[in-house]
Design a protein around this motif. Structure first.
Motif, PDB file in Angstrom:
ATOM      1  N   THR A  94       0.817  -1.233   0.013  1.00 46.69           N
ATOM      2  CA  THR A  94       0.074  -0.172   0.083  1.00 46.69           C
ATOM      3  C   THR A  94       0.876   1.223  -0.060  1.00 46.69           C
ATOM      4  O   THR A  94       0.563   2.302  -0.333  1.00 46.69           O
ATOM      5  CB  THR A  94      -0.919   0.068   1.312  1.00 46.69           C
ATOM      6  N   VAL A  95       2.025   1.198   0.595  1.00 44.79           N
ATOM      7  CA  VAL A  95       3.036   2.332   0.570  1.00 44.79           C
ATOM      8  C   VAL A  95       4.478   1.727   0.642  1.00 44.79           C
ATOM      9  O   VAL A  95       4.784   0.839   1.329  1.00 44.79           O
ATOM     10  CB  VAL A  95       2.748   3.198   2.062  1.00 44.79           C
ATOM     11  N   VAL A  96       5.202   2.531  -0.013  1.00 44.49           N
ATOM     12  CA  VAL A  96       6.656   2.408   0.056  1.00 44.49           C
ATOM     13  C   VAL A  96       7.228   3.697   0.344  1.00 44.49           C
ATOM     14  O   VAL A  96       7.198   4.758  -0.281  1.00 44.49           O
ATOM     15  CB  VAL A  96       7.104   1.979  -1.394  1.00 44.49           C
ATOM     16  N   ASP A  97       8.039   3.635   1.475  1.00 43.16           N
ATOM     17  CA  ASP A  97       8.762   4.957   1.944  1.00 43.16           C
ATOM     18  C   ASP A  97      10.132   4.510   1.985  1.00 43.16           C
ATOM     19  O   ASP A  97      10.702   3.624   2.236  1.00 43.16           O
ATOM     20  CB  ASP A  97       8.161   5.002   3.400  1.00 43.16           C
ATOM     21  N   ARG A  98      10.831   5.812   1.441  1.00 39.64           N
ATOM     22  CA  ARG A  98      12.406   5.584   1.391  1.00 39.64           C
ATOM     23  C   ARG A  98      13.206   6.852   2.198  1.00 39.64           C
ATOM     24  O   ARG A  98      14.168   7.029   1.879  1.00 39.64           O
ATOM     25  CB  ARG A  98      12.789   5.866  -0.373  1.00 39.64           C
ATOM     26  N   LEU A  99      12.696   6.898   3.334  1.00 40.91           N
ATOM     27  CA  LEU A  99      13.220   7.633   4.223  1.00 40.91           C
ATOM     28  C   LEU A  99      14.542   7.250   4.592  1.00 40.91           C
ATOM     29  O   LEU A  99      15.503   7.812   4.686  1.00 40.91           O
ATOM     30  CB  LEU A  99      12.495   7.909   5.399  1.00 40.91           C
ATOM     31  N   ASP A 100      14.467   5.874   4.851  1.00 41.02           N
ATOM     32  CA  ASP A 100      15.931   4.995   5.154  1.00 41.02           C
ATOM     33  C   ASP A 100      15.624   3.621   4.666  1.00 41.02           C
ATOM     34  O   ASP A 100      15.034   2.895   5.238  1.00 41.02           O
ATOM     35  CB  ASP A 100      15.726   5.194   6.669  1.00 41.02           C
ATOM     36  N   GLY A 101      16.580   3.602   3.472  1.00 39.93           N
ATOM     37  CA  GLY A 101      16.244   2.282   2.883  1.00 39.93           C
ATOM     38  C   GLY A 101      14.697   2.331   2.335  1.00 39.93           C
ATOM     39  O   GLY A 101      14.406   3.173   1.853  1.00 39.93           O
ATOM     40  N   VAL A 102      14.159   1.001   2.360  1.00 33.19           N
ATOM     41  CA  VAL A 102      12.757   1.098   1.940  1.00 33.19           C
ATOM     42  C   VAL A 102      11.719   0.508   3.038  1.00 33.19           C
ATOM     43  O   VAL A 102      12.317  -0.561   3.546  1.00 33.19           O
ATOM     44  CB  VAL A 102      12.175   0.366   0.692  1.00 33.19           C
ATOM     45  N   THR A 103      10.724   1.444   3.554  1.00 29.37           N
ATOM     46  CA  THR A 103       9.787   0.690   4.324  1.00 29.37           C
ATOM     47  C   THR A 103       8.776   0.499   3.552  1.00 29.37           C
ATOM     48  O   THR A 103       8.194   1.416   2.924  1.00 29.37           O
ATOM     49  CB  THR A 103       9.448   1.798   5.376  1.00 29.37           C
ATOM     50  N   VAL A 104       8.011  -0.893   3.883  1.00 30.91           N
ATOM     51  CA  VAL A 104       6.683  -1.148   2.833  1.00 30.91           C
ATOM     52  C   VAL A 104       5.735  -1.722   3.908  1.00 30.91           C
ATOM     53  O   VAL A 104       5.978  -2.402   4.740  1.00 30.91           O
ATOM     54  CB  VAL A 104       7.342  -2.723   2.060  1.00 30.91           C
ATOM     55  N   GLU A 105       4.776  -0.927   3.591  1.00 33.47           N
ATOM     56  CA  GLU A 105       3.380  -1.158   4.213  1.00 33.47           C
ATOM     57  C   GLU A 105       2.812  -1.978   3.501  1.00 33.47           C
ATOM     58  O   GLU A 105       2.312  -1.644   2.352  1.00 33.47           O
ATOM     59  CB  GLU A 105       2.832   0.109   4.796  1.00 33.47           C
ATOM     60  N   LEU A 106       2.117  -3.233   4.180  1.00 33.92           N
ATOM     61  CA  LEU A 106       1.122  -4.096   3.517  1.00 33.92           C
ATOM     62  C   LEU A 106      -0.245  -3.981   3.688  1.00 33.92           C
ATOM     63  O   LEU A 106      -0.630  -3.508   4.605  1.00 33.92           O
ATOM     64  CB  LEU A 106       1.728  -5.511   3.796  1.00 33.92           C
ATOM     65  N   ALA A 107      -1.027  -4.653   2.888  1.00 39.51           N
ATOM     66  CA  ALA A 107      -2.588  -4.268   2.923  1.00 39.51           C
ATOM     67  C   ALA A 107      -2.931  -4.741   4.181  1.00 39.51           C
ATOM     68  O   ALA A 107      -4.138  -4.327   4.590  1.00 39.51           O
ATOM     69  CB  ALA A 107      -3.167  -4.945   1.635  1.00 39.51           C
ATOM     70  N   ASP A 108      -2.488  -5.921   4.657  1.00 36.38           N
ATOM     71  CA  ASP A 108      -2.914  -6.408   6.186  1.00 36.38           C
ATOM     72  C   ASP A 108      -2.707  -6.008   7.206  1.00 36.38           C
ATOM     73  O   ASP A 108      -2.895  -6.149   8.299  1.00 36.38           O
ATOM     74  CB  ASP A 108      -2.622  -8.102   5.900  1.00 36.38           C
TER      75      ASP A 108
END
Length: 455
Positions: free
Chosen positions: A401-415
């Motif tokens: 649902t979200v990919v954040d690149r503040l530090d590496g990659v943070t991936v938020e999943l639908a669940d």
């Protein structure tokens, strides 16, 4: 004395100075670093530098060499002797002067290093002075044509102990049995002084100062180094166990059952206590701290601010936002009332106060802060971190649902689960952190992601 840039930059790193004694670091090198540091802080109108050191065999000699470099540049030196890193930060704040702490934290005995700060414990990193120091050490530190500075000695341990106790409301503390594993590090120096007036029965483990670390590495972040404390808590019937790293700036917590308490849960507990003192205040957390932390801060009316991993980022955000508190997954805890610096002792006192002002055991008290299951940090050696990260992102694209690149990659999943992948700045490692609703979900995600990363 000029030195090769390669040798200097191998030791003067992003956040501190660190290397193998006799191979990378010796008295002559440290004296040059002291001279370059003195020249740097003289630009801030500093007139003296406070110096402390840990229990490593090489620390007293290196601290004296550094002092020689400082005084040769016309600045005075205050030696506080054996100290924890947060005790050195206290001295920097107390005397309102720059400081140098000789320690290699949790590294093996053959290492040593220097943590530097400006007046008021403000950190000195690559962009705030270390690169300037390195350049001068490479080229040769210019001589000073004025009178040399003086050296004095001052013991600040009791003042430090009184100060940290004064920052935590301990008035309602019931009698507690507290097991503490100092790991033969500086906790064996500071804990007795801090705890002595408190209504606690101290059960000390490995309090003998010994820089060879004869019992286990002084790095409680590694679960293997908590095993002795976990057993000791159960043997002594302690209400709580605390473990400190080598320079005692980090504190880890074990409950009465011998189970480790997540540093994220400690962050949430301390945040709640600090927000009770100052409603609506800002609390800093890094991006791999549990989501329970910003959730709780928001529920309490506070303002959570998310940062990259690393103390320099936390301290910068602490200063910019005026945050009352900041916490990291690595058990570094930062306090505005402690000059924005980190103090494991202060965090430990907050947990003791929270436990001691009510009757439940620690395992029950902490349950409200442990909302999710987490993997902890898992490292993988990879040839191409960017390529492996892209492969993971591709595999999860239909669930993201979200990919954040503040530090590496943070991936938020639908669940509702999330994971972070970060490449190490110094090693060929890819670091994975996963959080989900249950341990089974965490395990499944870890297995799937590592299957791609390590393919």
């Amino acid at each position: 004395m000029a030195r090769s840039a390669e040798s200097v930059h191998a030791v003067i790193k992003a956040y501190d100075v660190r290397g193998v004694v006799g191979e990378h670091i010796d008295a002559a090198f440290v004296q040059d670093v002291g001279g370059a540091f003195a020249r740097l802080v003289r630009e801030d109108s500093a007139t003296k530098v406070v110096i402390g050191y840990d229990m490593r065999a090489s620390s007293p000699e290196l601290a004296r060499a550094f002092a020689d470099g400082v005084t040769a540049q016309g600045l005075d030196v205050v030696l506080i002797g054996l100290a924890s890193t947060d005790q050195l930060y206290f001295a920097s704040g107390l005397f309102d002067c720059p400081g140098a702490m000789f320690t290699a934290s949790h590294n093996p005995a053959k290492y040593n290093g220097i943590k530097l700060c400006r007046a008021g414990a403000k950190p000195v990193g690559q962009e705030t002075g270390l690169s300037t120091i390195a350049a001068e050490v490479v080229d040769g530190v210019p001589a000073f044509d004025g009178a040399p500075g003086t050296v004095s000695e001052e013991d600040v341990l009791e003042q430090y102990a009184s100060f940290v106790r004064g920052l935590v409301n301990l008035s309602d503390l019931r009698p507690l049995t507290v097991a503490v594993d100092a790991g033969n590090g500086m906790g064996g120096h500071t804990v007795p002084a801090v705890f002595e007036p408190m209504p606690v029965k101290l059960e000390p483990l490995y309090f003998e100062l010994d820089g060879t670390f004869p019992n286990h590495e002084a790095n409680p972040l590694d679960p293997a180094n908590l095993v002795d404390l976990q057993r000791y808590v159960r043997e002594t019937g302690a209400d709580i166990g605390l473990a400190f790293d080598g320079d005692a700036d980090r504190c880890f917590v074990v409950d009465e059952l011998g189970n480790p308490v997540s540093p994220s849960a400690v962050t949430a507990l301390v945040a709640e206590r600090e927000l009770a003192k100052e409603p609506g205040a800002t609390v800093i957390h890094n991006l791999i701290t549990s989501r329970a932390v910003p959730e709780l801060v928001s529920e309490l009316g506070g303002h959570p601010v998310r940062t990259r991993v690393g103390h320099s980022f936390i301290k910068q955000q602490m200063a910019e936002t005026g945050a009352i508190f900041g916490g990291e997954h690595s058990a570094h805890y930062y306090f505005r009332d402690f000059w924005g610096a980190d103090s494991g002792m202060l965090a430990g006192l907050h947990v003791l106060a929270a436990l001691g002002e009510q009757d439940r055991p620690l395992s029950e008290l902490m349950a409200k802060y442990e909302r999710y299951a987490a993997s902890g940090e898992i490292n993988s050696t990879v040839a191409d971190a960017a390529e492996r990260t892209d492969a993971v992102l591709s595999a999860f694209s239909d669930r993201t649902t979200v990919v954040d690149r503040l530090d590496g990659v943070t991936v938020e999943l639908a669940d509702g689960a999330w994971f972070n992948l970060r490449a190490s700045n110094t090693e060929p490692l890819l670091r994975l952190n996963v959080e989900a609703a249950t341990a089974a979900e965490v395990d499944a995600l870890v297995t799937e992601i590592l299957g791609i990363v390590r393919a």
